[in-house]
Design a protein around this motif. Structure first.
Motif, PDB file in Angstrom:
ATOM      1  N   ARG A   1       0.748  -1.322   0.141  1.00  0.00           N
ATOM      2  CA  ARG A   1       0.041   0.453  -0.606  1.00  0.00           C
ATOM      3  C   ARG A   1       0.977   0.980  -0.227  1.00  0.00           C
ATOM      4  O   ARG A   1       0.472   2.350  -0.633  1.00  0.00           O
ATOM      5  CB  ARG A   1      -1.311  -0.035   1.532  1.00  0.00           C
ATOM      6  CG  ARG A   1      -1.575  -0.890   0.909  1.00  0.00           C
ATOM      7  CD  ARG A   1      -3.342  -0.255   2.399  1.00  0.00           C
ATOM      8  NE  ARG A   1      -2.862  -0.679   3.943  1.00  0.00           N
ATOM      9  CZ  ARG A   1      -2.618  -1.676   4.221  1.00  0.00           C
ATOM     10  NH1 ARG A   1      -3.129  -2.807   3.974  1.00  0.00           N
ATOM     11  NH2 ARG A   1      -2.231  -1.674   5.905  1.00  0.00           N
ATOM     12  N   GLY A   2       1.893   1.432   0.870  1.00  0.00           N
ATOM     13  CA  GLY A   2       2.323   2.417   0.791  1.00  0.00           C
ATOM     14  C   GLY A   2       3.830   2.726  -0.002  1.00  0.00           C
ATOM     15  O   GLY A   2       3.985   3.902  -0.964  1.00  0.00           O
TER      16      GLY A   2
ATOM     17  N   PHE B   1      -5.009   6.189  -0.978  1.00  0.00           N
ATOM     18  CA  PHE B   1      -6.216   6.119  -0.508  1.00  0.00           C
ATOM     19  C   PHE B   1      -6.960   7.490  -0.544  1.00  0.00           C
ATOM     20  O   PHE B   1      -6.277   8.609   0.627  1.00  0.00           O
ATOM     21  CB  PHE B   1      -6.230   5.009   0.774  1.00  0.00           C
ATOM     22  CG  PHE B   1      -5.609   4.214   0.241  1.00  0.00           C
ATOM     23  CD1 PHE B   1      -6.757   3.347   0.484  1.00  0.00           C
ATOM     24  CD2 PHE B   1      -4.695   3.204   0.861  1.00  0.00           C
ATOM     25  CE1 PHE B   1      -6.466   1.575  -0.313  1.00  0.00           C
ATOM     26  CE2 PHE B   1      -3.798   2.586   0.038  1.00  0.00           C
ATOM     27  CZ  PHE B   1      -5.460   1.110  -0.254  1.00  0.00           C
TER      28      PHE B   1
ATOM     29  N   ASN C   1     -10.736  12.255   6.238  1.00  0.00           N
ATOM     30  CA  ASN C   1      -8.945  11.598   7.440  1.00  0.00           C
ATOM     31  C   ASN C   1      -7.818  12.272   7.238  1.00  0.00           C
ATOM     32  O   ASN C   1      -6.675  11.446   7.077  1.00  0.00           O
ATOM     33  CB  ASN C   1      -9.231  10.113   7.111  1.00  0.00           C
ATOM     34  CG  ASN C   1     -10.168   9.274   7.065  1.00  0.00           C
ATOM     35  OD1 ASN C   1     -11.773   9.791   7.601  1.00  0.00           O
ATOM     36  ND2 ASN C   1     -10.228   7.392   6.970  1.00  0.00           N
TER      37      ASN C   1
ATOM     38  N   VAL D   1      -4.536  13.977   9.643  1.00  0.00           N
ATOM     39  CA  VAL D   1      -4.406  14.251  10.714  1.00  0.00           C
ATOM     40  C   VAL D   1      -4.554  15.452  11.215  1.00  0.00           C
ATOM     41  O   VAL D   1      -3.638  16.185  10.956  1.00  0.00           O
ATOM     42  CB  VAL D   1      -2.684  13.120  10.809  1.00  0.00           C
ATOM     43  CG1 VAL D   1      -2.806  13.339  12.571  1.00  0.00           C
ATOM     44  CG2 VAL D   1      -2.533  12.199  10.137  1.00  0.00           C
ATOM     45  N   PRO D   2      -5.153  15.363  12.644  1.00  0.00           N
ATOM     46  CA  PRO D   2      -5.177  16.536  12.983  1.00  0.00           C
ATOM     47  C   PRO D   2      -4.567  17.470  13.669  1.00  0.00           C
ATOM     48  O   PRO D   2      -4.685  19.004  13.211  1.00  0.00           O
ATOM     49  CB  PRO D   2      -7.301  16.230  13.787  1.00  0.00           C
ATOM     50  CG  PRO D   2      -6.484  14.232  13.953  1.00  0.00           C
ATOM     51  CD  PRO D   2      -5.973  14.175  13.111  1.00  0.00           C
ATOM     52  N   VAL D   3      -3.981  16.510  13.607  1.00  0.00           N
ATOM     53  CA  VAL D   3      -2.375  17.465  14.337  1.00  0.00           C
ATOM     54  C   VAL D   3      -1.207  17.612  13.881  1.00  0.00           C
ATOM     55  O   VAL D   3      -0.779  18.872  14.321  1.00  0.00           O
ATOM     56  CB  VAL D   3      -1.649  16.933  16.225  1.00  0.00           C
ATOM     57  CG1 VAL D   3      -2.439  16.662  17.076  1.00  0.00           C
ATOM     58  CG2 VAL D   3      -0.897  15.722  15.111  1.00  0.00           C
TER      59      VAL D   3
ATOM     60  N   GLU E   1       2.291  18.814   6.575  1.00  0.00           N
ATOM     61  CA  GLU E   1       2.825  17.904   7.188  1.00  0.00           C
ATOM     62  C   GLU E   1       1.633  16.423   6.504  1.00  0.00           C
ATOM     63  O   GLU E   1       2.293  15.490   6.229  1.00  0.00           O
ATOM     64  CB  GLU E   1       3.195  18.182   8.422  1.00  0.00           C
ATOM     65  CG  GLU E   1       4.085  18.872   9.279  1.00  0.00           C
ATOM     66  CD  GLU E   1       3.562  19.942  10.645  1.00  0.00           C
ATOM     67  OE1 GLU E   1       4.793  20.008  10.991  1.00  0.00           O
ATOM     68  OE2 GLU E   1       2.552  19.529  10.385  1.00  0.00           O
TER      69      GLU E   1
ATOM     70  N   TYR F   1       3.184  13.445   5.336  1.00  0.00           N
ATOM     71  CA  TYR F   1       3.153  11.790   6.017  1.00  0.00           C
ATOM     72  C   TYR F   1       3.360  10.722   5.755  1.00  0.00           C
ATOM     73  O   TYR F   1       4.498   9.659   5.773  1.00  0.00           O
ATOM     74  CB  TYR F   1       1.611  11.826   6.567  1.00  0.00           C
ATOM     75  CG  TYR F   1       1.800  10.640   7.201  1.00  0.00           C
ATOM     76  CD1 TYR F   1       2.923  10.840   8.432  1.00  0.00           C
ATOM     77  CD2 TYR F   1       1.181   9.275   6.914  1.00  0.00           C
ATOM     78  CE1 TYR F   1       1.868   9.357   9.682  1.00  0.00           C
ATOM     79  CE2 TYR F   1       1.713   8.047   8.140  1.00  0.00           C
ATOM     80  CZ  TYR F   1       1.927   8.779   9.223  1.00  0.00           C
ATOM     81  OH  TYR F   1       1.933   6.914  10.067  1.00  0.00           O
ATOM     82  N   PRO F   2       3.470  10.132   4.153  1.00  0.00           N
ATOM     83  CA  PRO F   2       3.654   8.986   3.857  1.00  0.00           C
ATOM     84  C   PRO F   2       5.267   8.915   2.970  1.00  0.00           C
ATOM     85  O   PRO F   2       5.900   8.018   3.449  1.00  0.00           O
ATOM     86  CB  PRO F   2       2.600   9.558   2.201  1.00  0.00           C
ATOM     87  CG  PRO F   2       1.860   9.949   2.394  1.00  0.00           C
ATOM     88  CD  PRO F   2       2.010  10.780   3.155  1.00  0.00           C
TER      89      PRO F   2
ATOM     90  N   LEU G   1       7.654  10.686   4.471  1.00  0.00           N
ATOM     91  CA  LEU G   1       8.662  10.865   5.650  1.00  0.00           C
ATOM     92  C   LEU G   1       7.899   9.836   6.522  1.00  0.00           C
ATOM     93  O   LEU G   1       8.637   9.061   6.960  1.00  0.00           O
ATOM     94  CB  LEU G   1       7.654  12.141   6.449  1.00  0.00           C
ATOM     95  CG  LEU G   1       8.436  12.270   8.063  1.00  0.00           C
ATOM     96  CD1 LEU G   1      10.137  12.531   7.494  1.00  0.00           C
ATOM     97  CD2 LEU G   1       7.889  13.339   9.268  1.00  0.00           C
ATOM     98  N   MET G   2       7.106   8.949   7.657  1.00  0.00           N
ATOM     99  CA  MET G   2       7.057   8.197   7.994  1.00  0.00           C
ATOM    100  C   MET G   2       6.557   6.668   7.610  1.00  0.00           C
ATOM    101  O   MET G   2       6.521   5.381   7.419  1.00  0.00           O
ATOM    102  CB  MET G   2       5.367   7.642   8.796  1.00  0.00           C
ATOM    103  CG  MET G   2       5.472   9.469   9.556  1.00  0.00           C
ATOM    104  SD  MET G   2       6.688   9.509  11.466  1.00  0.00           S
ATOM    105  CE  MET G   2       5.559   8.472  12.140  1.00  0.00           C
ATOM    106  N   VAL G   3       6.573   6.514   5.647  1.00  0.00           N
ATOM    107  CA  VAL G   3       6.376   5.417   4.951  1.00  0.00           C
ATOM    108  C   VAL G   3       7.702   5.115   4.336  1.00  0.00           C
ATOM    109  O   VAL G   3       7.736   3.819   4.309  1.00  0.00           O
ATOM    110  CB  VAL G   3       4.711   5.311   4.519  1.00  0.00           C
ATOM    111  CG1 VAL G   3       4.462   4.032   3.520  1.00  0.00           C
ATOM    112  CG2 VAL G   3       3.082   5.417   5.534  1.00  0.00           C
TER     113      VAL G   3
ATOM    114  N   ARG H   1      -3.634  24.441   9.707  1.00  0.00           N
ATOM    115  CA  ARG H   1      -4.151  23.051  10.723  1.00  0.00           C
ATOM    116  C   ARG H   1      -5.780  22.527   9.516  1.00  0.00           C
ATOM    117  O   ARG H   1      -6.419  23.067   9.351  1.00  0.00           O
ATOM    118  CB  ARG H   1      -5.585  22.713  12.016  1.00  0.00           C
ATOM    119  CG  ARG H   1      -3.326  23.410  12.616  1.00  0.00           C
ATOM    120  CD  ARG H   1      -2.866  22.111  12.684  1.00  0.00           C
ATOM    121  NE  ARG H   1      -1.219  21.811  13.212  1.00  0.00           N
ATOM    122  CZ  ARG H   1      -1.030  22.107  14.827  1.00  0.00           C
ATOM    123  NH1 ARG H   1      -1.979  21.216  15.133  1.00  0.00           N
ATOM    124  NH2 ARG H   1       0.345  21.773  15.341  1.00  0.00           N
TER     125      ARG H   1
ATOM    126  N   ARG I   1      -2.053  14.419  -0.978  1.00  0.00           N
ATOM    127  CA  ARG I   1      -1.548  12.924  -0.086  1.00  0.00           C
ATOM    128  C   ARG I   1      -1.777  11.830  -0.508  1.00  0.00           C
ATOM    129  O   ARG I   1      -0.687  10.767  -0.586  1.00  0.00           O
ATOM    130  CB  ARG I   1      -2.055  12.458   1.709  1.00  0.00           C
ATOM    131  CG  ARG I   1      -1.913  11.845   2.758  1.00  0.00           C
ATOM    132  CD  ARG I   1      -2.627  11.546   3.763  1.00  0.00           C
ATOM    133  NE  ARG I   1      -3.566  11.035   3.665  1.00  0.00           N
ATOM    134  CZ  ARG I   1      -4.428  11.252   4.135  1.00  0.00           C
ATOM    135  NH1 ARG I   1      -4.399  11.418   5.812  1.00  0.00           N
ATOM    136  NH2 ARG I   1      -5.834  11.044   4.813  1.00  0.00           N
TER     137      ARG I   1
END
Ligand SMILES: Nc1ncnc2c1ncn2[C@@H]1O[C@H](COP(=O)(O)OP(=O)(O)OP(=O)(O)O)[C@@H](O)[C@H]1O
Ligand SMILES: [Mg+2]
Lengths: 229, 414
Positions: free
Chosen positions: A83-84, A89, A95, A97-99, A104, A108-109, A111-113, A141, A157
């Motif tokens: 998936r990554g 998606f 969906n 990320v609220p913070v 960012e 995210y994908p 950086l974190m994936v 935000r 994203r």
């Protein structure tokens, strides 16, 4: 070779002692650069099928290849990797990320994936954030932007990792009509610009008309396939 | 790594009040533990110091059986000159022994010519006693504090007797003694000083010169009832104990059994039990702190996972590996625990600093104790490690839940 090949896919859900069939033998192919829609009444199996394509669930039987990989039996972490690497998606409720800021969330994908380097990430994020027209809001935000803008961020994203395929289950259900059209227009433009295939589901007949290819599901079966419009 | 921590920090700040309250709770727990340990440590040190340095010494040697009947100050359980010589040799040979004092202990009748009372006395060599229990001199609240501790013909008496018998420094008194063979002997003394009492046995003893004591008892040989030993450092206590036990074990009586016994200050003073109680209380506070960190961090993390089920589903769906999800939640719990503990440590340092600038003085028994709390680095490090380990443990289950979550069900969660 087609991007997606599904052969005689079935999916049964277990509810207590009962097996509830959600897909009863579905076969189809979708090529690269498609802009396709799964349509059909509620409970017909659209979400189930999208979940299978998205490696979020395993079919009960049948073979399913996406981008040349047999995804029917991937392990949990192999599915996450797939998936990554290859999929994007978009969700009905955005969906985000609220913070995390708009920037960012899109980052995210990578950086974190994917674990990309900062320079590579920056270049790529700026490219897609520009493509969806959200550079002005980059530092905001999610709770500071509108629904349509949130879905733009979600599109960015989904695209940031340059996936082969973006899956969107009812991406416009929470948007008003005008905004829904604009988001679909954006998705189509992205397909044109990046060559990414999009598959979305909807039961809105007008939205359906935007698809270049529609698959109509009814009670777990594919009843019609064809180019719309 | 830093991005995971950044995400954790942002998520903690999302529920500011809850995070603040939890961190505050951990902070207070840490503060309670560190302050208690620092204050109790200072109290212990002061008390032990006053007991050992002004009275007992760090350890004592007696003839076998003497301590058992020390309340009666027996005169027939003396260390014979031969044994005393061997003990002195062993003490002089030990590198950790700083000084020792030979004592002749006796009970006497104290008379101010109108009234009598009984008094417990130590006959000591002033220089040796001064070296073995250097703080004894500080207990002299009236009289000469600078000259020899006790000159021949002088007696140091405890405050209680001075007050009860209405005698002052310079007054003439008589000490009357019944010796080992039953004959009575008396001698005139001048009160040389009045001693503040200290907690524990021997805390209300008087002092005379060892020669006077032997004369009163009509001892024909230089026998000794007690050898008080002062070490260079309390840290070597058990090492010295082992060495001396080995050396003194060689001294045998006629039956071939060990003729001497060695006791640590803690065997002789009931304050050792208070020390044990303080240590037990410290243990309880430590357990409470563990419980506080465990429960509060786990509570926050369980809530955090529950509130963010859809977010977890989203992150999992877009390809976040289970291990990464676990790391996200673990670092959140860890961060919470560490921040709370760090705040507690910082506040403890501030308060301990304040307490050292504005010392708390309180009375314990008949002693004035000035608290000088010290935060040991080991203790602070221990608290930090505790916070890390316990908050990691507390976050483990919630983080595991997040990592194992089925993305489809998580995404469908409302
Ligand atoms: N987790 C599940 N457990 C049991 N049955 C399920 C589950 N998910 C879906 N189903 C059943 O499978 C069938 C297909 O559901 P699916 O969600 O795929 O339909 P859909 O076309 O997406 O409907 P909608 O338009 O309402 O979203 C339905 O009968 C549904 O009740
Ligand atoms: Mg659906």
């Amino acid at each position: 070779m087609p991007l997606i090949r599904a052969e005689n896919i079935t999916k049964n859900y277990r509810v207590g002692d009962m097996e509830v069939p959600a897909l009863k033998g579905v076969s189809f192919e979708i090529g690269e650069g498609a802009f396709a829609a799964f349509v059909g009444p509620s409970g017909s199996g659209k979400s189930t099928l999208l979940n299978l394509l998205g490696c979020l669930d395993h079919p009960t039987s049948g073979t399913l290849t996406v981008n040349g990989t047999d995804i029917a039996t991937l392990s949990r972490s192999a599915a996450a990797s797939f998936r990554g690497e290859h999929l994007g998606f978009i969700f009905q409720d955005f969906n985000l990320v609220p913070v995390l800021s708009v920037y960012e969330n899109i980052e995210y994908p990578l950086l974190m994936v994917r674990g990309w380097s900062p320079e590579k990430r920056r270049e790529r994020v700026l490219k897609v954030i520009d493509a969806v027209g959200m550079n002005e809001q980059a530092h905001k935000r999610p709770d500071q932007i509108s629904g349509g803008q949130k879905q733009r961020v979600a599109v960015a994203r989904a695209l940031v990792g340059e996936p082969k395929l973006v899956l969107a289950d009812e991406p416009t259900a929470n948007l008003d009509h005008d905004t829904a059209y604009r988001i679909l227009g954006l998705m189509k433009t992205m397909r044109d610009n990046f060559g990414t295939s999009f598959i979305f589901s909807t039961h809105d007949p007008k939205i359906m008309g935007e698809a270049e290819l529609t698959f109509t599901l009814e009670d777990g079966r594919l009843v019609q396939e064809g180019g719309a419009a | 790594m830093t991005s995971t921590l950044k995400l954790a920090a942002r998520n903690l700040l999302r529920y500011r009040r809850r995070t603040l309250l939890t961190a505050l709770l951990i902070m207070l727990g840490v503060l309670a533990l560190l302050l208690f340990v620092a204050a109790a440590g200072s109290f212990k040190q002061t008390m032990v110091g006053s007991i050992t340095d002004s009275m007992l010494g760090h350890l004592q040697v007696h003839r076998k059986g003497y301590t058992q009947s020390i309340d009666n100050l027996p005169l027939n359980l003396n260390l014979q000159p031969n044994a005393v010589g061997k003990i002195e040799l062993a003490l002089k040979a030990d590198p950790d022994v700083a000084a020792y004092s030979l004592r002749v202990k006796l009970g006497a009748m104290f008379s101010n010519f109108t009234e009598n009372t009984s008094i417990r006395l130590n006959g000591v060599d002033p220089a040796a006693e001064d070296a073995a229990v250097p703080a004894l001199r500080q207990r002299i609240n009236d009289g000469d504090k600078t000259g020899p501790l006790v000159a021949p013909g002088k007696v140091l008496i405890p405050t209680l007797i001075a007050r009860g018998m209405k005698v002052n420094v310079g007054d003439n008194v008589v000490l009357v003694v019944t010796n080992a063979s039953g004959s009575v002997n008396g001698k005139n003394f001048v009160v040389g000083g009045i001693l503040d009492g200290v907690t524990g046995p021997g805390g209300r003893d008087g002092y005379i010169h060892i020669d006077d004591a032997r004369e009163l008892l009509r001892m024909d040989k230089p026998e000794v009832m007690e050898v008080a030993v002062c070490l260079k450092s309390l840290k070597s206590l058990s090492a010295v104990q082992q060495r001396l036990n080995a050396a003194l074990g060689e001294i045998r009586n006629k039956e071939g059994k060990p003729a001497t016994e060695l006791h640590l200050w803690s065997d002789l003073s009931p304050f050792a039990n208070i020390v044990k109680m303080i240590d037990l209380m410290t243990l309880f506070i430590r357990i409470m702190l563990i419980a506080i960190v465990l429960v509060s961090v786990m509570n926050v993390m369980l809530m955090a996972v529950y509130e963010r089920i859809r977010e977890i589903g989203t992150l999992a769906a877009i390809g976040t590996q289970p291990g990464k999800l676990m790391a996200i939640f673990l670092s959140e719990g860890l961060l919470l625990g560490i921040v709370g503990a760090a705040a507690g440590i910082a506040l403890s340092y501030a308060l301990v600093g304040y307490l050292n600038l504005n010392p708390v003085v309180f009375a314990f028994g008949r002693e004035q104790i000035t608290l000088r709390p010290v935060l040991e680095l080991v203790e602070v490090g221990g608290v930090l490690i505790l916070a890390v380990v316990v908050s990691a443990l507390a976050s483990l289950q919630p983080a595991w839940r997040a990592a194992r979550m089925d993305p489809i069900q998580a995404l469908r969660h409302v």
